[in-house]
Write an enzyme that holds these catalytic residues in place. Structure first.
Site, PDB file in Angstrom:
ATOM      1  N   LYS A 102       0.936  -1.143  -0.064  1.00  0.00           N
ATOM      2  CA  LYS A 102       0.037  -0.076   0.019  1.00  0.00           C
ATOM      3  C   LYS A 102       0.851   1.436   0.027  1.00  0.00           C
ATOM      4  O   LYS A 102       1.958   1.126   0.446  1.00  0.00           O
ATOM      5  CB  LYS A 102      -0.929  -0.019   1.044  1.00  0.00           C
ATOM      6  CG  LYS A 102      -0.454  -0.366   2.447  1.00  0.00           C
ATOM      7  CD  LYS A 102       0.896   0.451   3.116  1.00  0.00           C
ATOM      8  CE  LYS A 102       0.778   1.966   3.173  1.00  0.00           C
ATOM      9  NZ  LYS A 102       2.152   2.664   3.830  1.00  0.00           N
ATOM     10  N   TYR A 119      -4.286   4.296   6.482  1.00  0.00           N
ATOM     11  CA  TYR A 119      -4.733   3.122   7.442  1.00  0.00           C
ATOM     12  C   TYR A 119      -5.989   3.670   8.314  1.00  0.00           C
ATOM     13  O   TYR A 119      -6.745   2.911   8.320  1.00  0.00           O
ATOM     14  CB  TYR A 119      -3.765   3.065   8.545  1.00  0.00           C
ATOM     15  CG  TYR A 119      -2.683   2.032   7.701  1.00  0.00           C
ATOM     16  CD1 TYR A 119      -2.665   0.508   7.907  1.00  0.00           C
ATOM     17  CD2 TYR A 119      -1.473   2.389   7.404  1.00  0.00           C
ATOM     18  CE1 TYR A 119      -1.674   0.022   7.481  1.00  0.00           C
ATOM     19  CE2 TYR A 119      -0.468   1.770   6.967  1.00  0.00           C
ATOM     20  CZ  TYR A 119      -0.714   0.350   6.923  1.00  0.00           C
ATOM     21  OH  TYR A 119       0.605  -0.504   6.414  1.00  0.00           O
TER      22      TYR A 119
HETATM   23  P1  NAD Z   1      12.471   1.666   1.758  1.00  0.00           P
HETATM   24  O1  NAD Z   1      12.900   3.130   0.929  1.00  0.00           O
HETATM   25  O2  NAD Z   1      13.076   1.264   2.945  1.00  0.00           O
HETATM   26  O3  NAD Z   1      12.544   0.684   0.663  1.00  0.00           O
HETATM   27  C1  NAD Z   1      12.523   1.048  -0.912  1.00  0.00           C
HETATM   28  C2  NAD Z   1      13.108  -0.005  -1.731  1.00  0.00           C
HETATM   29  O4  NAD Z   1      13.021   0.142  -3.163  1.00  0.00           O
HETATM   30  C3  NAD Z   1      14.703   0.193  -1.431  1.00  0.00           C
HETATM   31  O5  NAD Z   1      15.174  -1.103  -1.585  1.00  0.00           O
HETATM   32  C4  NAD Z   1      15.015   0.828  -2.744  1.00  0.00           C
HETATM   33  O6  NAD Z   1      16.383   0.639  -3.193  1.00  0.00           O
HETATM   34  C5  NAD Z   1      14.209   0.234  -3.690  1.00  0.00           C
HETATM   35  N1  NAD Z   1      14.078   1.312  -5.256  1.00  0.00           N
HETATM   36  C6  NAD Z   1      13.956   0.833  -6.107  1.00  0.00           C
HETATM   37  N2  NAD Z   1      13.916   1.891  -7.095  1.00  0.00           N
HETATM   38  C7  NAD Z   1      13.992   2.978  -6.280  1.00  0.00           C
HETATM   39  C8  NAD Z   1      14.107   4.566  -6.703  1.00  0.00           C
HETATM   40  N3  NAD Z   1      13.920   5.089  -7.828  1.00  0.00           N
HETATM   41  N4  NAD Z   1      13.932   5.198  -5.626  1.00  0.00           N
HETATM   42  C9  NAD Z   1      14.056   4.793  -4.144  1.00  0.00           C
HETATM   43  N5  NAD Z   1      14.051   3.518  -3.862  1.00  0.00           N
HETATM   44  C10 NAD Z   1      14.009   2.469  -4.983  1.00  0.00           C
HETATM   45  O7  NAD Z   1      10.745   1.772   1.638  1.00  0.00           O
HETATM   46  P2  NAD Z   1      10.047   0.812   2.631  1.00  0.00           P
HETATM   47  O8  NAD Z   1       9.737   1.462   3.980  1.00  0.00           O
HETATM   48  O9  NAD Z   1      10.358  -0.541   2.579  1.00  0.00           O
HETATM   49  O10 NAD Z   1       8.571   0.907   1.806  1.00  0.00           O
HETATM   50  C11 NAD Z   1       8.468   0.181   0.431  1.00  0.00           C
HETATM   51  C12 NAD Z   1       6.686   0.071   0.113  1.00  0.00           C
HETATM   52  O11 NAD Z   1       6.427  -0.475   1.480  1.00  0.00           O
HETATM   53  C13 NAD Z   1       6.177   1.472   0.230  1.00  0.00           C
HETATM   54  O12 NAD Z   1       5.058   1.494  -0.831  1.00  0.00           O
HETATM   55  C14 NAD Z   1       5.452   1.633   1.600  1.00  0.00           C
HETATM   56  O13 NAD Z   1       4.273   2.517   1.396  1.00  0.00           O
HETATM   57  C15 NAD Z   1       5.501   0.254   1.852  1.00  0.00           C
HETATM   58  N6  NAD Z   1       5.027  -0.246   3.484  1.00  0.00           N
HETATM   59  C16 NAD Z   1       4.148  -0.834   3.738  1.00  0.00           C
HETATM   60  C17 NAD Z   1       4.273  -0.755   5.275  1.00  0.00           C
HETATM   61  C18 NAD Z   1       3.192  -1.789   5.833  1.00  0.00           C
HETATM   62  O14 NAD Z   1       3.056  -1.778   7.110  1.00  0.00           O
HETATM   63  N7  NAD Z   1       2.291  -2.623   4.859  1.00  0.00           N
HETATM   64  C19 NAD Z   1       5.157  -0.588   5.950  1.00  0.00           C
HETATM   65  C20 NAD Z   1       6.150   0.184   5.439  1.00  0.00           C
HETATM   66  C21 NAD Z   1       6.285   0.638   4.212  1.00  0.00           C
END
Ligand code: NAD
Length: 369
Positions: free
Chosen positions: A138, A223
């Site tokens: 999401k 949420y």
């Molecule tokens: P994050 O920044 O920690 O990780 C993102 C990943 O995407 C990294 O590994 C990065 O290298 C990669 N990536 C690929 N192309 C990229 C670009 N052009 N720019 C930046 N990063 C790039 O983020 P996250 O916290 O892991 O979040 C990822 C997704 O998960 C989001 O959509 C977020 O909303 C979702 N999320 C959901 C929950 C949940 O509880 N369901 C919690 C946190 C995050």
């Protein structure tokens, strides 16, 4: 207290969502026929950031019907670390530019898209074109059009698309849905809900409009929006909104804090808020004819708890929400059944969030059809 899984049946208009997902039932038949006893769905994670590293990969080890078989990453150094830690063969390691090659890889049944919001469609569509089922984090995407493209691509490929709405599998939230469905306190009238936190790193993608699509509303306010929808089992018909900024430099591309109101067809009113600049906003409270209940915290990975106007506590043993969500997704594939969190559910949230932004920008109430 009632067993949490009994109330799952009640959750968020299951019948409506199931009906919306039925087109998958036919196309999934071949997968169901392939379902040998004990077969597990092979997952490749796209995006090895914080959520994949600290929640999803560990959760995969606890699932019954899934296994981590592949990764998609733009960082060769991360690939080496994951390969060693999770015993992933070289042939199952991909980057964002060669995902189509997964088509020839039977180890990978599904791709879990865990990249920044504005890249979800690109990665989900590539996965679907490679013949893989898609579980996507999401918010589904940053526009209604991109959500629709994801739905269309998965439909064309005959693959299941689900959104990572983990709270649809979480006992305290399910219990609150039961309280409403069984009218334990009568008819619901008012919901107050909010989720926010204080954003640290000012350079991260969550503050960039192109990748995030918006600020805290897209990230965590979703949420609170979801809670109003699964508690009422209804879709909002009117929204209004107000945005405020105390740090226009840090929040130059996205909102800092936003409050919005929604009216539902039954007459329920919801007051919601979200922020990237305060700690502790993580709750909902629901008020009905003869009493109330609330969760605080309401949306965490664990420790969600609440209470009721009759003095009872709402609390259950924690589960791994990501493991539950992935096992359900895998079972939908293996058993040829629709998901209760389909792409259409993600699209509805994005549509409502766009209306909230429009209302906040114009100062006018926006009607939703
Ligand atoms: P994050 O920044 O920690 O990780 C993102 C990943 O995407 C990294 O590994 C990065 O290298 C990669 N990536 C690929 N192309 C990229 C670009 N052009 N720019 C930046 N990063 C790039 O983020 P996250 O916290 O892991 O979040 C990822 C997704 O998960 C989001 O959509 C977020 O909303 C979702 N999320 C959901 C929950 C949940 O509880 N369901 C919690 C946190 C995050």
């Amino acid at each position: 207290m009632k067993a949490p899984f009994q109330s799952r049946r009640d959750f968020i208009k299951t019948a409506t969502i199931a009906a919306a997902s039925l087109p998958f039932a036919g196309v999934l038949t071949s997968c169901a026929q392939n379902a040998a006893p004990g077969r597990k769905i092979g997952f490749a994670l796209a995006g090895l950031g914080s959520l994949s590293t600290y929640q999803i990969a560990p959760a995969l080890q606890k699932t019954k019907f899934c296994r981590l078989t592949g990764i998609i990453t733009g960082h060769p150094d991360k690939a080496e670390r994951w390969k060693a830690q999770y015993d992933i063969p070289d042939k199952n390691i991909y980057n964002y530019d060669n995902m189509e090659k997964m088509a020839d890889n039977p180890d990978i049944d599904a791709v879990y898209v865990v990249t920044p919001n504005g890249l979800h469609a690109d990665h989900a569509i590539k996965a679907a074109k490679a013949g893989k089922h898609v579980l996507c984090e999401k918010p589904m995407e940053v526009s209604v059009e991109k959500c629709q493209q994801m739905i269309d691509a998965c439909k064309a490929a005959g693959r299941l698309l689900a959104i990572g709405y983990r709270l649809h599998f979480e006992p305290t939230n399910l219990e609150c849905v039961r309280l409403v469905r069984e009218k334990v306190f009568g008819d619901l009238k008012v919901i107050n809900a909010g989720f926010g936190f204080r954003m640290g790193d000012p350079t991260q993608w969550r503050l960039k409009r192109a990748l995030a699509g918006g600020g805290p509303l897209m990230d965590v306010g979703i949420y609170a929006l979801q809670a109003t929808r699964y508690l009422t089992g209804e879709e909002p018909v009117l929204v209004s909104g107000v945005e405020t900024k105390t740090d226009p430099v840090k929040f130059s591309e996205v909102e800092e804090s936003l409050a919005w109101q929604m009216k539902f067809p039954s007459g329920v009113i919801a007051n919601c808020s979200t922020t990237y600049n305060a700690e502790g906003l993580d709750y909902y409270a629901a008020y009905a004819d003869n009493g109330w209940f609330q969760l605080h915290p309401a949306y965490n990975y664990d420790g969600n708890r609440g209470n009721r106007s009759d003095g009872q506590v709402i609390q259950f043993p924690d589960i791994d929400q990501f493991a539950a969500e992935m096992d359900d997704f895998a079972q939908c594939i293996l058993e040829n059944r629709p998901t209760k969190v389909p792409g259409e559910e993600g699209l509805r949230d994005v549509k409502i969030m766009m209306a909230i932004y429009e209302a906040a920008k114009t100062g006018k109430t926006v009607e939703l059809s």
